[in-house]
Design a protein around this motif. Structure first.
Motif, PDB file in Angstrom:
ATOM      1  N   PRO A  90      74.716  29.064  21.286  1.00  0.00           N
ATOM      2  CA  PRO A  90      74.063  28.626  22.530  1.00  0.00           C
ATOM      3  C   PRO A  90      74.178  29.694  23.623  1.00  0.00           C
ATOM      4  O   PRO A  90      75.071  30.546  23.569  1.00  0.00           O
ATOM      5  N   HIS A  91      73.273  29.637  24.563  1.00  0.00           N
ATOM      6  CA  HIS A  91      73.387  30.554  25.701  1.00  0.00           C
ATOM      7  C   HIS A  91      74.160  29.862  26.825  1.00  0.00           C
ATOM      8  O   HIS A  91      74.511  28.679  26.722  1.00  0.00           O
ATOM      9  N   ILE A  92      74.442  30.620  27.876  1.00  0.00           N
ATOM     10  CA  ILE A  92      75.289  30.102  28.960  1.00  0.00           C
ATOM     11  C   ILE A  92      74.702  28.821  29.559  1.00  0.00           C
ATOM     12  O   ILE A  92      75.432  27.874  29.853  1.00  0.00           O
ATOM     13  N   GLY A  93      73.368  28.773  29.706  1.00  0.00           N
ATOM     14  CA  GLY A  93      72.715  27.580  30.264  1.00  0.00           C
ATOM     15  C   GLY A  93      72.931  26.362  29.375  1.00  0.00           C
ATOM     16  O   GLY A  93      73.336  25.300  29.839  1.00  0.00           O
ATOM     17  N   ASN A  94      72.722  26.531  28.072  1.00  0.00           N
ATOM     18  CA  ASN A  94      72.946  25.421  27.124  1.00  0.00           C
ATOM     19  C   ASN A  94      74.379  24.939  27.196  1.00  0.00           C
ATOM     20  O   ASN A  94      74.650  23.754  27.196  1.00  0.00           O
ATOM     21  N   TYR A  95      75.300  25.905  27.198  1.00  0.00           N
ATOM     22  CA  TYR A  95      76.714  25.534  27.153  1.00  0.00           C
ATOM     23  C   TYR A  95      77.079  24.656  28.347  1.00  0.00           C
ATOM     24  O   TYR A  95      77.646  23.575  28.184  1.00  0.00           O
ATOM     25  N   GLY A 139      75.083  23.099  30.482  1.00  0.00           N
ATOM     26  CA  GLY A 139      74.267  21.894  30.639  1.00  0.00           C
ATOM     27  C   GLY A 139      74.503  20.867  29.540  1.00  0.00           C
ATOM     28  O   GLY A 139      74.429  19.672  29.773  1.00  0.00           O
ATOM     29  N   ALA A 140      74.806  21.326  28.340  1.00  0.00           N
ATOM     30  CA  ALA A 140      74.794  20.384  27.222  1.00  0.00           C
ATOM     31  C   ALA A 140      76.131  20.219  26.498  1.00  0.00           C
ATOM     32  O   ALA A 140      76.426  19.135  26.020  1.00  0.00           O
ATOM     33  N   PHE A 141      76.946  21.276  26.394  1.00  0.00           N
ATOM     34  CA  PHE A 141      78.145  21.165  25.547  1.00  0.00           C
ATOM     35  C   PHE A 141      79.450  20.959  26.300  1.00  0.00           C
ATOM     36  O   PHE A 141      80.351  20.296  25.835  1.00  0.00           O
ATOM     37  N   VAL A 187      75.066  14.419  26.720  1.00  0.00           N
ATOM     38  CA  VAL A 187      73.942  15.209  26.187  1.00  0.00           C
ATOM     39  C   VAL A 187      73.333  16.055  27.306  1.00  0.00           C
ATOM     40  O   VAL A 187      73.517  15.749  28.484  1.00  0.00           O
ATOM     41  N   GLY A 188      72.596  17.067  26.914  1.00  0.00           N
ATOM     42  CA  GLY A 188      71.813  17.837  27.881  1.00  0.00           C
ATOM     43  C   GLY A 188      70.654  16.980  28.383  1.00  0.00           C
ATOM     44  O   GLY A 188      70.276  15.996  27.739  1.00  0.00           O
ATOM     45  N   LYS A 189      70.111  17.404  29.528  1.00  0.00           N
ATOM     46  CA  LYS A 189      69.004  16.631  30.142  1.00  0.00           C
ATOM     47  C   LYS A 189      67.869  16.350  29.173  1.00  0.00           C
ATOM     48  O   LYS A 189      67.277  15.284  29.178  1.00  0.00           O
ATOM     49  N   ASP A 190      67.577  17.322  28.323  1.00  0.00           N
ATOM     50  CA  ASP A 190      66.440  17.181  27.409  1.00  0.00           C
ATOM     51  C   ASP A 190      66.638  16.055  26.388  1.00  0.00           C
ATOM     52  O   ASP A 190      65.675  15.644  25.746  1.00  0.00           O
ATOM     53  N   GLN A 191      67.881  15.571  26.248  1.00  0.00           N
ATOM     54  CA  GLN A 191      68.157  14.548  25.225  1.00  0.00           C
ATOM     55  C   GLN A 191      68.305  13.145  25.798  1.00  0.00           C
ATOM     56  O   GLN A 191      68.565  12.189  25.069  1.00  0.00           O
ATOM     57  N   CYS A 216      74.588  21.668  37.364  1.00  0.00           N
ATOM     58  CA  CYS A 216      75.070  22.968  37.813  1.00  0.00           C
ATOM     59  C   CYS A 216      73.843  23.793  38.186  1.00  0.00           C
ATOM     60  O   CYS A 216      73.882  25.009  38.245  1.00  0.00           O
ATOM     61  N   GLY A 217      72.717  23.102  38.406  1.00  0.00           N
ATOM     62  CA  GLY A 217      71.495  23.790  38.810  1.00  0.00           C
ATOM     63  C   GLY A 217      70.901  24.494  37.623  1.00  0.00           C
ATOM     64  O   GLY A 217      71.415  24.426  36.512  1.00  0.00           O
ATOM     65  N   ILE A 218      69.796  25.150  37.870  1.00  0.00           N
ATOM     66  CA  ILE A 218      69.181  25.882  36.771  1.00  0.00           C
ATOM     67  C   ILE A 218      69.789  27.277  36.738  1.00  0.00           C
ATOM     68  O   ILE A 218      69.777  27.987  37.729  1.00  0.00           O
ATOM     69  N   ILE A 219      70.362  27.600  35.621  1.00  0.00           N
ATOM     70  CA  ILE A 219      71.008  28.911  35.516  1.00  0.00           C
ATOM     71  C   ILE A 219      69.944  29.968  35.220  1.00  0.00           C
ATOM     72  O   ILE A 219      69.140  29.810  34.302  1.00  0.00           O
ATOM     73  N   ARG A 235      64.060  34.206  35.846  1.00  0.00           N
ATOM     74  CA  ARG A 235      63.500  32.874  35.541  1.00  0.00           C
ATOM     75  C   ARG A 235      64.598  32.031  34.909  1.00  0.00           C
ATOM     76  O   ARG A 235      65.671  32.542  34.591  1.00  0.00           O
ATOM     77  N   LYS A 236      64.340  30.707  34.711  1.00  0.00           N
ATOM     78  CA  LYS A 236      65.332  29.843  34.057  1.00  0.00           C
ATOM     79  C   LYS A 236      65.798  30.476  32.735  1.00  0.00           C
ATOM     80  O   LYS A 236      64.955  30.955  31.969  1.00  0.00           O
ATOM     81  N   MET A 237      67.105  30.483  32.511  1.00  0.00           N
ATOM     82  CA  MET A 237      67.570  31.018  31.239  1.00  0.00           C
ATOM     83  C   MET A 237      67.078  30.097  30.120  1.00  0.00           C
ATOM     84  O   MET A 237      67.340  28.900  30.139  1.00  0.00           O
ATOM     85  N   SER A 238      66.324  30.654  29.184  1.00  0.00           N
ATOM     86  CA  SER A 238      65.755  29.823  28.130  1.00  0.00           C
ATOM     87  C   SER A 238      65.423  30.666  26.911  1.00  0.00           C
ATOM     88  O   SER A 238      64.946  31.804  27.049  1.00  0.00           O
ATOM     89  N   LYS A 239      65.669  30.079  25.735  1.00  0.00           N
ATOM     90  CA  LYS A 239      65.345  30.794  24.498  1.00  0.00           C
ATOM     91  C   LYS A 239      63.888  31.200  24.497  1.00  0.00           C
ATOM     92  O   LYS A 239      63.530  32.251  24.003  1.00  0.00           O
ATOM     93  N   SER A 240      63.032  30.335  25.104  1.00  0.00           N
ATOM     94  CA  SER A 240      61.604  30.648  25.026  1.00  0.00           C
ATOM     95  C   SER A 240      61.209  31.830  25.917  1.00  0.00           C
ATOM     96  O   SER A 240      60.126  32.377  25.743  1.00  0.00           O
TER      97      SER A 240
HETATM   98  P1  ADP Z   1      66.102  26.464  25.927  1.00  0.00           P
HETATM   99  O1  ADP Z   1      65.303  26.368  27.221  1.00  0.00           O
HETATM  100  O2  ADP Z   1      66.908  27.700  25.859  1.00  0.00           O
HETATM  101  O3  ADP Z   1      65.238  26.203  24.717  1.00  0.00           O
HETATM  102  P2  ADP Z   1      66.856  23.769  25.659  1.00  0.00           P
HETATM  103  O4  ADP Z   1      65.572  23.341  26.246  1.00  0.00           O
HETATM  104  O5  ADP Z   1      67.103  23.588  24.194  1.00  0.00           O
HETATM  105  O6  ADP Z   1      67.131  25.289  26.013  1.00  0.00           O
HETATM  106  O7  ADP Z   1      68.014  23.090  26.508  1.00  0.00           O
HETATM  107  C1  ADP Z   1      69.004  22.275  26.010  1.00  0.00           C
HETATM  108  C2  ADP Z   1      69.911  21.848  27.162  1.00  0.00           C
HETATM  109  O8  ADP Z   1      70.598  23.004  27.684  1.00  0.00           O
HETATM  110  C3  ADP Z   1      69.181  21.262  28.378  1.00  0.00           C
HETATM  111  O9  ADP Z   1      69.153  19.885  28.368  1.00  0.00           O
HETATM  112  C4  ADP Z   1      70.044  21.681  29.543  1.00  0.00           C
HETATM  113  O10 ADP Z   1      71.090  20.749  29.737  1.00  0.00           O
HETATM  114  C5  ADP Z   1      70.696  22.942  29.087  1.00  0.00           C
HETATM  115  N1  ADP Z   1      70.053  24.145  29.646  1.00  0.00           N
HETATM  116  C6  ADP Z   1      69.195  24.974  29.020  1.00  0.00           C
HETATM  117  N2  ADP Z   1      68.834  26.014  29.812  1.00  0.00           N
HETATM  118  C7  ADP Z   1      69.484  25.825  30.974  1.00  0.00           C
HETATM  119  C8  ADP Z   1      69.530  26.562  32.199  1.00  0.00           C
HETATM  120  N3  ADP Z   1      68.869  27.699  32.364  1.00  0.00           N
HETATM  121  N4  ADP Z   1      70.284  26.080  33.199  1.00  0.00           N
HETATM  122  C9  ADP Z   1      71.007  24.940  33.037  1.00  0.00           C
HETATM  123  N5  ADP Z   1      71.019  24.209  31.898  1.00  0.00           N
HETATM  124  C10 ADP Z   1      70.256  24.633  30.884  1.00  0.00           C
END
Ligand code: ADP
Ligand code: TRP
Length: 331
Positions: free
Chosen positions: A16-21, A23-25, A153-157, A190-193, A199-204
């Motif tokens: 997982p990346h820092i945002g996932n960790y 937000g979700a773990f 769970v993370g917000k997405d779940q 913890c806000g959007i990392i 931009r928002k940290m995201s795999k995409s």
């Molecule tokens: P990605 O955008 O990298 O595909 P996901 O959409 O799978 O990540 O996100 C899974 C969970 O990780 C989200 O519900 C959220 O809690 C957390 N998360 C992901 N990216 C971030 C971010 N940039 N800042 C804070 N939380 C995040």
């Protein structure tokens, strides 16, 4: 110790990346310190997208090693592979029969596929297998099998946990009070990392910093953070700086105040700020990284932990299935 039961699943999808960790773990690791916790590697949930057993297996080890290295409390926690507890297949089948198809049509991830297909002008269900379509039923079975109270769970779940409550409600309506209502626990905001490009940290967006990676890789990533073109002498606004935003997640209050001042005072170049950030993350994560690498080199040790976890999980799961069989089949 609170007597609420905590349950969460970790989908094995790589580091997982820092945002996932955050937000979700992290919320589930925190809750495991003082709750009876069921935590499993959701390998069955990976199957709708990953059709390579080697990848599922490798990512499952990584997910387990990652949670252990980040400090899940193994005294209170049954850590196991979802697929090791046969009762999960049984409860999923039972729940299929009380779950309306329309509920599945409303799932965010299915709807996103339908929208994408509609835009592309192809069949709305193109690329949708039944694993994806019924994903929320399997997840409801996970949650209900172990009598969970709290589901971090993370917000997405969040929607999936709400579906588990709906499905529990459909069952209870037909067969009488059986399942408790689980509550989602969403990590404190913890806000959007921000990612490397701001931009928002995201795999995409391919702008992520993996949580545990070798020092040299971490350094390379941090040096790639995009900044504006201010000279070292110029004062800088820390609140607009990705470097500072990420630093705040790892440093203590005094360190954060000190770096804030250096940003505002001027005289701090972005190169130096990145080095400060790198050294901070590298030192905070060095112990978990070592533990992660140690475990990955000793998969037998991970297997032992997962087997022990599965034994504990099976004891609870078997009781649930006995109860459900009686209610649904009369046997
Ligand atoms: P990605 O955008 O990298 O595909 P996901 O959409 O799978 O990540 O996100 C899974 C969970 O990780 C989200 O519900 C959220 O809690 C957390 N998360 C992901 N990216 C971030 C971010 N940039 N800042 C804070 N939380 C995040
Ligand atoms: N679907 C979750 C995810 O993608 C993982 C998961 C599976 C889960 N079963 C669960 C989470 C039960 C909480 C409870 O991240």
């Amino acid at each position: 110790m609170d007597d609420k039961i905590v349950l969460t699943g970790i989908k094995p999808t790589g580091m997982p990346h820092i945002g996932n960790y955050l937000g979700a773990f992290k919320p589930s690791i925190d809750l495991s310190q003082n709750h009876k916790t069921f935590m499993f590697i959701a390998d069955l949930h990976a199957l709708n997208a990953v059709h390579d057993a080697k990848v599922v297996k490798q990512h499952s080890y990584e997910a387990a090693a990652f949670m252990i290295a980040m400090g899940v409390n193994l005294e209170n926690t049954a850590l196991f592979r979802q697929s090791d507890v046969n009762e999960i297949y049984q409860l999923t089948e039972f729940l299929m029969n009380v779950t309306p198809k329309g509920l599945m049509n409303r799932a965010h991830s299915y709807k996103a596929m339908v929208e994408k297909n509609t835009e592309a002008g192809i069949d709305i269900d193109s690329g949708v297998n039944m694993g994806l379509y019924t994903y929320p039923i399997l997840m409801a079975a996970d949650i209900l099998l172990y009598n969970s109270d709290l589901v971090p769970v993370g917000k997405d779940q969040k929607q999936h946990v709400e579906f588990a409550r709906d499905i529990a409600g459909y069952f209870n309506n037909i067969y009488g009070e059986t399942f408790k209502m689980p509550e989602p626990v969403i990590g404190e905001d913890c806000g959007i990392i921000p990612g490397l490009d701001g931009r928002k940290m995201s795999k995409s967006y391919d702008n992520t910093i993996p949580l545990l990676c070798p020092s040299n890789e971490l350094k390379k990533k941090i040096m790639r953070i995009i900044t504006d073109s201010k000279t070292p002498e110029e004062p800088k606004n820390p609140d607009e700086s990705t470097i500072f935003q990420i630093y705040k997640l790892f440093a203590n209050n005094d360190e954060v105040a000190a770096l804030r001042k250096r940003f505002l005072d001027g005289g701090l170049g972005y190169g130096t700020a990145k080095t400060i950030l790198f050294e901070k993350i590298d030192s905070v994560l060095s112990a978990p990284r070592k533990e992660y690498e140690r475990l990955m080199a000793n998969p037998a040790e991970i297997d032992k932990i997962l087997e022990h976890g599965a034994e504990q999980a099976k004891r609870v799961a078997a009781k649930t299935i006995t109860k459900i069989k009686k209610k649904m089949l009369g046997i």
